[in-house]
Motif scaffolding. Structure first.
Motif, PDB file in Angstrom:
ATOM      1  N   ASP A 244       0.873  -1.174   0.000  1.00 37.18           N
ATOM      2  CA  ASP A 244       0.000   0.000   0.000  1.00 37.18           C
ATOM      3  C   ASP A 244       0.910   1.224   0.000  1.00 37.18           C
ATOM      4  O   ASP A 244       1.671   1.431   0.955  1.00 37.18           O
ATOM      5  CB  ASP A 244      -0.912   0.000   1.229  1.00 37.18           C
ATOM      6  CG  ASP A 244      -1.795   1.229   1.291  1.00 37.18           C
ATOM      7  OD1 ASP A 244      -2.258   1.696   0.231  1.00 37.18           O
ATOM      8  OD2 ASP A 244      -2.017   1.746   2.405  1.00 37.18           O
ATOM      9  N   ILE A 245       0.859   1.988  -1.076  1.00 39.83           N
ATOM     10  CA  ILE A 245       1.750   3.138  -1.211  1.00 39.83           C
ATOM     11  C   ILE A 245       0.943   4.420  -1.134  1.00 39.83           C
ATOM     12  O   ILE A 245      -0.067   4.579  -1.818  1.00 39.83           O
ATOM     13  CB  ILE A 245       2.533   3.059  -2.527  1.00 39.83           C
ATOM     14  CG1 ILE A 245       3.443   1.833  -2.512  1.00 39.83           C
ATOM     15  CG2 ILE A 245       3.343   4.332  -2.748  1.00 39.83           C
ATOM     16  CD1 ILE A 245       4.233   1.607  -3.765  1.00 39.83           C
ATOM     17  N   ASP A 246       1.406   5.336  -0.291  1.00 42.58           N
ATOM     18  CA  ASP A 246       0.790   6.652  -0.133  1.00 42.58           C
ATOM     19  C   ASP A 246       1.804   7.693  -0.608  1.00 42.58           C
ATOM     20  O   ASP A 246       2.709   8.076   0.130  1.00 42.58           O
ATOM     21  CB  ASP A 246       0.427   6.871   1.340  1.00 42.58           C
ATOM     22  CG  ASP A 246      -0.418   8.110   1.563  1.00 42.58           C
ATOM     23  OD1 ASP A 246      -0.386   9.020   0.720  1.00 42.58           O
ATOM     24  OD2 ASP A 246      -1.111   8.168   2.594  1.00 42.58           O
ATOM     25  N   VAL A 247       1.666   8.106  -1.876  1.00 44.35           N
ATOM     26  CA  VAL A 247       2.647   9.005  -2.481  1.00 44.35           C
ATOM     27  C   VAL A 247       2.714  10.362  -1.784  1.00 44.35           C
ATOM     28  O   VAL A 247       3.818  10.847  -1.501  1.00 44.35           O
ATOM     29  CB  VAL A 247       2.390   9.168  -4.002  1.00 44.35           C
ATOM     30  CG1 VAL A 247       3.333  10.204  -4.609  1.00 44.35           C
ATOM     31  CG2 VAL A 247       2.550   7.834  -4.708  1.00 44.35           C
ATOM     32  N   PRO A 248       1.581  11.018  -1.451  1.00 41.13           N
ATOM     33  CA  PRO A 248       1.685  12.349  -0.837  1.00 41.13           C
ATOM     34  C   PRO A 248       2.502  12.375   0.463  1.00 41.13           C
ATOM     35  O   PRO A 248       3.196  13.362   0.736  1.00 41.13           O
ATOM     36  CB  PRO A 248       0.232  12.754  -0.577  1.00 41.13           C
ATOM     37  CG  PRO A 248      -0.544  11.980  -1.597  1.00 41.13           C
ATOM     38  CD  PRO A 248       0.187  10.671  -1.741  1.00 41.13           C
ATOM     39  N   VAL A 249       2.444  11.306   1.255  1.00 40.11           N
ATOM     40  CA  VAL A 249       3.231  11.283   2.498  1.00 40.11           C
ATOM     41  C   VAL A 249       4.498  10.435   2.358  1.00 40.11           C
ATOM     42  O   VAL A 249       5.248  10.282   3.321  1.00 40.11           O
ATOM     43  CB  VAL A 249       2.388  10.818   3.715  1.00 40.11           C
ATOM     44  CG1 VAL A 249       1.305  11.816   4.022  1.00 40.11           C
ATOM     45  CG2 VAL A 249       1.813   9.443   3.495  1.00 40.11           C
TER      46      VAL A 249
END
Length: 65
Positions: free
Chosen positions: A31-36
């Motif tokens: 699960d990748i959260d680019v903004p953070v």
């Protein structure tokens, strides 16, 4: 595990990270959260092996504090 990847700046970077992880562990849940700039990874492989795979893709991950 959660890794901070400060040089992951866009969706293309996220795809490259996910691809690198899937090459070493096709069963990994990612699960990748680019903004953070965080990647949450569930894998049976040792953390160091996953970090090495991401580094080989040109990124600089570190363990989230």
């Amino acid at each position: 595990m959660e890794l901070v990847i400060p040089d992951m700046t866009c969706g293309g970077c996220a795809k490259a990270v996910a691809h690198a992880l899937n090459r070493v562990d096709p069963a990994a849940q990612i699960d990748i959260d680019v903004p953070v700039k965080i990647a949450r990874i569930t894998s049976a492989l040792p953390e160091q092996r996953l970090i090495e795979a991401i580094e080989a893709a040109g990124f600089h991950p570190s363990r989230r504090a």
